[in-house]
Write an enzyme that holds these catalytic residues in place. Structure first.
Site, PDB file in Angstrom:
ATOM      1  N   CYS A   1       0.833  -1.211   0.000  1.00 44.67           N
ATOM      2  CA  CYS A   1       0.000   0.000   0.000  1.00 44.67           C
ATOM      3  C   CYS A   1       0.867   1.261   0.000  1.00 44.67           C
ATOM      4  CB  CYS A   1      -0.891   0.041   1.238  1.00 44.67           C
ATOM      5  SG  CYS A   1      -1.965  -1.385   1.376  1.00 44.67           S
TER       6      CYS A   1
HETATM    7  C1  BEZ Z   1       0.501  -4.869   1.855  1.00 45.20           C
HETATM    8  O1  BEZ Z   1      -0.255  -3.936   1.677  1.00 45.20           O
HETATM    9  O2  BEZ Z   1       1.700  -4.737   1.804  1.00 45.20           O
HETATM   10  C2  BEZ Z   1      -0.060  -6.230   2.128  1.00 45.20           C
HETATM   11  C3  BEZ Z   1      -1.300  -6.349   2.730  1.00 45.20           C
HETATM   12  C4  BEZ Z   1      -1.788  -7.608   2.980  1.00 45.20           C
HETATM   13  C5  BEZ Z   1      -1.059  -8.736   2.598  1.00 45.20           C
HETATM   14  C6  BEZ Z   1       0.160  -8.598   1.983  1.00 45.20           C
HETATM   15  C7  BEZ Z   1       0.672  -7.327   1.731  1.00 45.20           C
END
Ligand code: BEZ
Length: 211
Positions: free
Chosen positions: A45
């Site tokens: 994100c």
């Molecule tokens: C992320 O946003 O990095 C993420 C969120 C959930 C699972 C794996 C990565």
């Protein structure tokens, strides 16, 4: 509620990093890209939001407003945005919805319980100036989205609306386009006086209109 292409994007009121907004009013006459990400302080994100901030001039050129969402509190958004600026070389320059009560996430069906009953999946909704949903896209939490592709779809949709052309497989800016099937040859003569290449009666190719 399942949202489908052509549906009116549900309106909502929400707290964001840029103050309280009413979605439709905030959109005004712009296109919109509403996208969710699973949660704050997560690596994928962080990269998505930094990249979207860098694309801001491209969105502006196309009369598009971006708005992100996660089911976190506003104070967490502020702390995390400092990390985004520090690690991604771009500061948040669009609002991020603080949807801690999951009101908007539920409205847009962004929580898929068999994936996670707590966090949103990576949803994208492209909304046109009439507030109609023109694209929906759902990615898993572990896969960062391709925001260049989001821009490419906006370019395609805007070409269709303005010139009645569709874009072929893997189309990119400047490539030839296709006259939409609903345009008769008589109408096509008026719209494309320079003519077209007819590979089949249903496959009529023209250079990408400009302007
Ligand atoms: C992320 O946003 O990095 C993420 C969120 C959930 C699972 C794996 C990565």
């Amino acid at each position: 509620m399942t949202l489908r292409l052509g549906d009116i994007a549900p309106d909502f009121e929400a707290e964001t990093t840029e103050g309280r907004i009413r979605f439709h009013e905030w959109l005004g006459s712009s296109w919109g890209v509403l996208f969710s990400h699973p949660r704050n302080y997560t690596p994928v994100c962080t990269t998505e939001l930094g990249y979207t901030a860098k694309l801001q001039p491209e969105f502006a050129k196309r009369n598009v407003k971006a708005i992100g969402l996660s089911v976190d509190k506003l104070e967490d958004h502020h702390g995390w945005s400092r990390d985004i600026a520090e690690t991604q070389g771009a500061s948040l320059n669009f609002p991020l919805i603080a949807d801690a009560d999951k009101k908007v996430a539920d409205l847009y069906d962004m929580i898929h319980p068999n994936a996670s009953d707590t966090f949103t999946v990576r949803s994208v909704f492209i909304v046109d100036p009439n507030k109609k949903i023109r694209l929906t896209l759902t990615y898993p939490a572990s896969t960062g989205r391709n925001f260049d592709e989001v821009l490419r779809v906006i370019d395609s949709l805007q070409l269709t609306d303005k010139y009645k052309v569709a874009t072929p497989v893997n189309w990119k800016q400047g490539d030839d386009v296709i006259i939409v099937p609903s345009v008769s040859n008589d109408d096509a003569k008026k719209l494309f006086p320079q003519g077209w290449k007819e590979l089949k009666p249903y496959l009529r190719v023209v250079p990408q209109p400009k302007g």
